[in-house]
Design an enzyme around this catalytic site. Sequence first.
Site, PDB file in Angstrom:
ATOM      1  N   GLY A 216      -4.742   7.574   4.755  1.00 46.02           N
ATOM      2  CA  GLY A 216      -6.020   8.132   5.071  1.00 46.02           C
ATOM      3  C   GLY A 216      -6.234   8.994   3.840  1.00 46.02           C
ATOM      4  O   GLY A 216      -7.741   9.465   3.649  1.00 46.02           O
TER       5      GLY A 216
ATOM      6  N   ASP B 207       0.677  -1.167  -0.293  1.00 50.37           N
ATOM      7  CA  ASP B 207      -0.233   0.340   0.022  1.00 50.37           C
ATOM      8  C   ASP B 207       0.820   1.333  -0.047  1.00 50.37           C
ATOM      9  O   ASP B 207       1.768   0.968   0.631  1.00 50.37           O
ATOM     10  CB  ASP B 207      -1.004   0.039   1.353  1.00 50.37           C
TER      11      ASP B 207
ATOM     12  N   LYS C  37       6.197  11.798   0.255  1.00 52.25           N
ATOM     13  CA  LYS C  37       6.103  11.409   1.725  1.00 52.25           C
ATOM     14  C   LYS C  37       7.229  11.180   3.158  1.00 52.25           C
ATOM     15  O   LYS C  37       6.357  10.826   3.241  1.00 52.25           O
ATOM     16  CB  LYS C  37       5.379  10.440   1.219  1.00 52.25           C
TER      17      LYS C  37
ATOM     18  N   GLU D  17      -8.027  -0.331   5.482  1.00 47.99           N
ATOM     19  CA  GLU D  17      -6.342  -0.379   4.990  1.00 47.99           C
ATOM     20  C   GLU D  17      -5.435  -0.853   6.755  1.00 47.99           C
ATOM     21  O   GLU D  17      -5.014  -1.756   6.391  1.00 47.99           O
ATOM     22  CB  GLU D  17      -5.824   1.128   5.139  1.00 47.99           C
TER      23      GLU D  17
END
Length: 233
Positions: A99, A85, A125, A107
């Site tokens: 989210g 993910d 990120k 998740e």
Amino acid sequence: MEQDELKQVCAEAALGHILPKLNPDSILGIGTGSTTNKFITLLANHKDKFQSAVASSEATKQLLDKNGITVSDLNDVNFLDLYIDGADEANSKLELIKGGGAALTQEKIVAAVSKNFICIIDNSKWVNKLGAFPLPIEIIPSSLNFVTKEIKKMGGNPILRHGVITDNGNLIIDVEGLYPIKAPKKMEEQLNNITGIVTNGIFSLRAADIIFIASPDGVTQYKNSSSTCQQIS
Ligand code: 5RP
């Protein structure tokens, strides 16, 4: 390199990592978002190498279906070999904020059931401290007023994500003003204890095991080893 290209490169690196680990009984957890979508498209070329996938959202389920990948219900499996993910933020302990795509509850459940959680991100990120990204929180609709007040007491500024209803029929609030989150585990627990909150987007109690970070210089891979990360390639 554009962010979109970095996401593609990252998805390719993660696929290269997982392919040798697959066997005909493998069941994979698949996350939600644009980076994961690229991974699904690549994975579709190898659907004969594993049994099935569990989706972390309706959107992911639809994309898996479209790509001919067998989808399993999480309640029909005992564990997942791997969960792949994206994330909205990640730090050097491989703690995450997730989210952005409103799928955080499923998740978190899929991450909890998985033996290995592989996170795939572009370098925008990768942060020193979590919390610059407004923290997504899924709440029961009738708790909006109460949860808003409780979060304000913690110093946060919750903003309702207008027009968004989660796969579970709930609301999402995005909380600004928490940066820097100094103790992610503590804050995750504290938020979990507020009545009306279904899930908060801090993934610290169950952080990622491996992270792939794509930058214009290439893809770096870190492994979570006893609360700090170790570069492995
Ligand atoms: C969805 C998520 C996503 O993983 C996160 O928002 C990252 O998305 P993208 O890969 O599109 O940047 O947590 O709920």
